[in-house]
Design a protein around this motif. Structure first.
Motif, PDB file in Angstrom:
ATOM      1  N   HIS A  85      47.680  29.747  40.082  1.00 48.13           N
ATOM      2  CA  HIS A  85      46.311  29.933  39.605  1.00 48.13           C
ATOM      3  C   HIS A  85      46.248  31.219  38.799  1.00 48.13           C
ATOM      4  O   HIS A  85      47.224  31.975  38.742  1.00 48.13           O
ATOM      5  N   THR A  86      45.138  31.451  38.158  1.00 45.08           N
ATOM      6  CA  THR A  86      44.983  32.644  37.329  1.00 45.08           C
ATOM      7  C   THR A  86      43.812  33.478  37.831  1.00 45.08           C
ATOM      8  O   THR A  86      42.911  32.987  38.509  1.00 45.08           O
ATOM      9  N   THR A  87      43.844  34.753  37.482  1.00 42.88           N
ATOM     10  CA  THR A  87      42.784  35.680  37.861  1.00 42.88           C
ATOM     11  C   THR A  87      42.660  36.725  36.768  1.00 42.88           C
ATOM     12  O   THR A  87      43.595  36.919  35.972  1.00 42.88           O
ATOM     13  N   ILE A  92      50.936  33.499  40.212  1.00 39.98           N
ATOM     14  CA  ILE A  92      49.592  33.887  39.774  1.00 39.98           C
ATOM     15  C   ILE A  92      49.679  34.511  38.387  1.00 39.98           C
ATOM     16  O   ILE A  92      50.463  35.437  38.149  1.00 39.98           O
ATOM     17  N   GLY A  93      48.878  34.004  37.484  1.00 42.56           N
ATOM     18  CA  GLY A  93      48.760  34.584  36.160  1.00 42.56           C
ATOM     19  C   GLY A  93      47.557  35.515  36.128  1.00 42.56           C
ATOM     20  O   GLY A  93      46.563  35.285  36.817  1.00 42.56           O
ATOM     21  N   CYS A  94      47.636  36.583  35.365  1.00 38.64           N
ATOM     22  CA  CYS A  94      46.524  37.548  35.331  1.00 38.64           C
ATOM     23  C   CYS A  94      46.368  38.141  33.941  1.00 38.64           C
ATOM     24  O   CYS A  94      47.310  38.187  33.148  1.00 38.64           O
ATOM     25  N   GLN A  95      45.168  38.617  33.685  1.00 39.09           N
ATOM     26  CA  GLN A  95      44.919  39.340  32.442  1.00 39.09           C
ATOM     27  C   GLN A  95      45.274  40.815  32.601  1.00 39.09           C
ATOM     28  O   GLN A  95      45.816  41.445  31.702  1.00 39.09           O
ATOM     29  N   LYS A 121      52.116  39.598  32.949  1.00 38.90           N
ATOM     30  CA  LYS A 121      50.992  38.685  33.147  1.00 38.90           C
ATOM     31  C   LYS A 121      51.222  37.702  34.293  1.00 38.90           C
ATOM     32  O   LYS A 121      50.335  36.897  34.587  1.00 38.90           O
ATOM     33  N   THR A 122      52.372  37.785  34.932  1.00 40.11           N
ATOM     34  CA  THR A 122      52.705  36.781  35.943  1.00 40.11           C
ATOM     35  C   THR A 122      53.381  37.422  37.147  1.00 40.11           C
ATOM     36  O   THR A 122      54.313  38.226  36.988  1.00 40.11           O
TER      37      THR A 122
END
Length: 465
Positions: free
Chosen positions: A4-6, A138-141, A124-125
């Motif tokens: 998932h991403t956040t 987890i992907g993130c900005q 980013k991961t």
């Protein structure tokens, strides 16, 4: 593999990490926090909070032994004993309540907390391994590194057996008869004093020529006197060589080169902490480093865009309240606010006996910086509240520019002076001058009156000395 991403991914649930996550959640930022251990990090679990609990218990027990032969107060206690197993359970209860409180605050702020070990894939991961070897990506900005630090181990005296770190020292079941403390910094002295008050014979070995070598001698003199009064044995200017063959004594080289042994049932090694930069894939990011620390700017940005770092992993001072302030700032920057980490001063407190506080510049530091300053101190021996607390040792000292009386530093040593640190910090942040503090009405009788009196003395007209 789950994925998932956040918006913000925080690695580390210590004071800096959880504060950043809570503030980000409050600001409506989608936030995930990853922690492999208990929330609260070193500070809540095996540092600030449990150590102060043990120090308090030791102080209370020492009072009863002090009263065993009567006292000027008229109090007499025939005998006293302490059940350290119960003391540890009480301490653990405080820790459990506080870590539970952190979990509740994170949940209230909408932060997703994942218990597991993080491994950075790229900026980013992050891949997380949880219980049962389950893995999720987890992907993130934005990626925030708040991995903290760990106790430094001496290679020739590894932890195990009789050799312990502060973590083990904070959960005693019985007090050792003989404890050797390696290192006379604040951790070694705080715990060494506590164990002495609990009944152990304590010897402290320090390579430098003074206790608390990071602080100026005017402040540490009172601590050294107290250590002598408590019966703590000091070996200054000495180096530890390791355990003896029988593993029941510490080999020490003295200042004159001679070697001797200090018998020990326990050896507490307290020679500092190191940033946690290994074991989670940080090297793959190839960030700019400042020695062993991650290099950051005044917004806690690293050399990689949208990768941030806070707390112990970014350098000195390694203090929980510094990490908290940095974490709060980053959340607000991500939310679009304009913030920079430029505090006027960061307070440092030693919970020794007596306590010690430093905020801003000392007279020596101000002089070294080329500043023309005046300084003045007010002794607690002239403070009514100190007398009623049976504690007349110590003082409050102020440092201010000579030309405009702008205050640039405060120092204090004495009973309960840790509680004065907020007033010290606030005066520096608000740009107070000696006249501001001197003309502020301070409640009587309080220790805080010494703050006003120090300012008045610097102006040349102290009232009570």
């Amino acid at each position: 593999m789950n994925a998932h991403t956040t918006t913000l991914l925080v690695i580390g649930g210590g004071p800096g990490g959880y504060v950043a996550a809570i503030r980000a959640g409050q600001l409506g930022i989608a936030t995930t926090l990853v922690e492999s251990g208990n929330l609260g990090g070193t500070c809540l679990n095996v540092g600030c909070i449990p150590s102060k609990a043990l120090i308090h218990a030791a102080d209370e027990f020492e009072k009863t032994t002090h009263f065993a032969d009567g006292s000027a107060l008229g109090i007499s206690v025939p005998s006293a004993s302490i059940d350290l197993a119960q003391t540890t359970r009480w301490k653990d209860g405080i820790v459990t309540r506080m870590t539970g409180g952190v979990a509740s605050l994170l949940k209230k702020s909408g932060v997703q907390v994942i218990k597991g070990h993080a491994r950075i894939i790229d900026g980013k991961t992050v891949e997380i391994t949880g219980d049962g070897e389950s893995v999720q990506r987890i992907g993130c900005q934005h990626l925030l590194l708040a991995t903290g630090s760990y106790t430094t181990e001496l290679p020739f005296m590894p932890f195990g057996g009789r050799v312990i770190s502060a973590t083990e020292a904070l959960s005693p079941t019985v007090a050792p008869q003989r404890m050797v403390v390696v290192g006379a910094g604040y951790i070694g002295l705080e715990l060494g004093i506590a164990y002495r008050k609990l009944g152990a014979h304590v010897s402290v070995v320090e390579a430098k020529d003074s206790v608390l070598p990071a602080y100026d001698v005017d402040l540490t003199k009172a601590v050294a006197t107290s250590l002598k009064g408590l019966g703590v044995e000091l070996h200054l200017g000495c180096s530890v060589l390791g355990m003896n063959a029988g593993q029941d004594a510490v080999r020490v080289r003295g200042a004159n080169g001679d070697e001797f042994e200090l018998a020990a049932d326990q050896v507490l090694v307290a020679v500092g902490r190191r940033p946690r930069t290994q074991g989670f894939g940080l090297e793959g990011l190839m960030l700019d480093m400042a020695g062993q620390f991650i290099k950051v700017d005044d917004q806690c940005r690293t050399s990689m865009r949208d990768v941030w770092a806070i707390g112990d992993v970014t350098g000195e001072p390694m203090l929980a309240h510094r990490a908290m302030a940095q974490g709060e700032m980053i959340a607000e920057i991500i939310a679009g606010k304009k913030r920079h980490f430029m505090p006027a001063a960061i307070p440092a407190v030693c919970f020794t006996d007596p306590e010690l506080v430093v905020v801003g510049l000392t007279p020596q530091e101000a002089k070294a910086a080329g500043m023309d300053c005046i300084d003045a101190l007010f002794p607690f021996s002239a403070n009514g509240r100190s007398m009623t607390l049976e504690s007349k040792d110590g003082f409050v000292r102020v440092v201010a520019r000579r030309d405009n009386h702008l205050i640039v530093g405060w120092q204090a040593v004495g009973k309960s002076v840790s509680e004065l640190s907020a007033a010290f910090s606030q005066s520096l942040e608000m740009g107070a001058r000696l006249e501001d503090i001197g003309s502020t009405i301070h409640a009587h009788p309080t220790l805080g009156e010494a703050i006003q009196e120090a300012a008045l003395r610097a102006l040349g007209h102290a009232l009570h000395i």
